[in-house]
Design a protein around this motif. Sequence first.
Motif, mmCIF file in Angstrom:
data_model
loop_
_atom_site.group_PDB
_atom_site.id
_atom_site.type_symbol
_atom_site.label_atom_id
_atom_site.label_comp_id
_atom_site.label_asym_id
_atom_site.label_seq_id
_atom_site.Cartn_x
_atom_site.Cartn_y
_atom_site.Cartn_z
ATOM 1 N N LEU B 12 23.724 39.936 28.146
ATOM 2 C CA LEU B 12 24.066 39.542 26.779
ATOM 3 C C LEU B 12 25.479 39.996 26.410
ATOM 4 O O LEU B 12 26.243 39.267 25.805
ATOM 5 N N TYR B 13 25.805 41.217 26.825
ATOM 6 C CA TYR B 13 27.117 41.786 26.509
ATOM 7 C C TYR B 13 28.241 40.932 27.100
ATOM 8 O O TYR B 13 29.176 40.527 26.415
ATOM 9 N N PHE B 14 28.087 40.616 28.375
ATOM 10 C CA PHE B 14 29.154 39.850 29.017
ATOM 11 C C PHE B 14 29.134 38.378 28.605
ATOM 12 O O PHE B 14 30.157 37.722 28.596
ATOM 13 N N MET B 16 28.453 37.354 25.549
ATOM 14 C CA MET B 16 29.152 37.326 24.260
ATOM 15 C C MET B 16 30.647 37.495 24.448
ATOM 16 O O MET B 16 31.437 36.807 23.818
ATOM 17 N N SER B 17 31.013 38.391 25.330
ATOM 18 C CA SER B 17 32.448 38.615 25.538
ATOM 19 C C SER B 17 33.106 37.411 26.190
ATOM 20 O O SER B 17 34.283 37.151 26.005
ATOM 21 N N MET B 20 35.063 34.710 24.006
ATOM 22 C CA MET B 20 36.334 34.976 23.338
ATOM 23 C C MET B 20 37.315 33.851 23.613
ATOM 24 O O MET B 20 37.279 33.247 24.680
ATOM 25 N N THR B 21 38.188 33.572 22.655
ATOM 26 C CA THR B 21 39.182 32.527 22.868
ATOM 27 C C THR B 21 40.455 33.141 23.440
ATOM 28 O O THR B 21 40.768 34.296 23.167
ATOM 29 N N THR B 22 41.145 32.367 24.202
ATOM 30 C CA THR B 22 42.449 32.782 24.707
ATOM 31 C C THR B 22 43.463 31.715 24.328
ATOM 32 O O THR B 22 43.218 30.528 24.538
ATOM 33 N N SER B 102 37.740 39.011 17.219
ATOM 34 C CA SER B 102 36.419 38.458 17.510
ATOM 35 C C SER B 102 35.384 39.249 16.719
ATOM 36 O O SER B 102 35.393 40.478 16.732
ATOM 37 N N TYR B 103 34.546 38.529 16.008
ATOM 38 C CA TYR B 103 33.538 39.177 15.158
ATOM 39 C C TYR B 103 32.176 38.547 15.390
ATOM 40 O O TYR B 103 32.070 37.364 15.689
ATOM 41 N N SER B 104 31.166 39.359 15.205
ATOM 42 C CA SER B 104 29.813 38.839 15.243
ATOM 43 C C SER B 104 29.257 38.915 13.830
ATOM 44 O O SER B 104 29.398 39.929 13.163
ATOM 45 N N SER B 111 29.121 34.185 16.590
ATOM 46 C CA SER B 111 30.379 34.928 16.621
ATOM 47 C C SER B 111 31.516 34.068 16.119
ATOM 48 O O SER B 111 31.491 32.843 16.204
#
Lengths: 144, 133
Positions: B12-14, B16-17, B20-22, B102-104, B111
């Motif tokens: 789940l952690y990875f 969600m990460s 992220m946008t780049t 980045s926010y949840s 997110s």
Amino acid sequence: MKKNFLALICFSFFISCVGGGAKGELYFEEAIYPISASAGTFYDKDGKLAESQDYEVVGKFRKSFSGIAFMWGLANLKNHIEVGKHINDQVAKVGGDAVHNLEISISSNLINWTPVLSLLPFWPTLASGLVTGDIIRYKKKPEA
Amino acid sequence: MLKVKTQIFLFLYFSMSACMTTTKIDFKNFKHPIIVSKKRYPHDKEEETRLSEKTFVIKKSEQKDRYMNQWEDNTETAPKIATRGIKKPYIRVNTIHFEAHSYSNFMGGSSNRSSHITLDSKLGSMTETLGQE
């Protein structure tokens, strides 16, 4: 039952992690070499733009950077990031004359998603980026 | 071997990460110089008079969440429009601003992430005096 409840609590904490980020500025003030973000390099004394046959690519410049903030990205440090001195070092190392085709990328960092800890206002949050570019050497040096 | 709970947590952690946008900015298709350094060649001594007084912004940004994907990108058009009709043009970049967040949403599981790069720029010409316009 108790086990499931505990798992639910942990999961709720996980999805409620607030995250964060940062903002800042990039500078190239200390660079002693000319740097262009485009493929177009520099005009010589006669006002001619260097063509691809006038130079050779001798290396690749690469520097990662990060902006830091606290309080979920609301309190930014003075993220005044100077990239020029790193360019000086890398260009001198390969005997280049300039840098062109500069590419800048930015994204938020994995640390911003840290469960529970990112709820704390003093937990640092980051914006991480990368600057890359082609180091070139002129076959005939531009005249002064 | 990791415990199942740890595996789920890491997954789940990875995951969600990974959302992220780049934002990446480059000008490989633009043939005129976009100068970010202060350094210039010794023969170029009177730049100030040839630089336009007006600044313009080159920007690329992206903002995403579960329901929308907003983006803005003038990296192709802004340099072309700015240099149109100018002899031996170049763009001098004063400052490069960057921003990424980045926010949840609280308990929402969705997110919101955004990333921006902005270049505060001025137009210059090797032959024309743009500064006194």
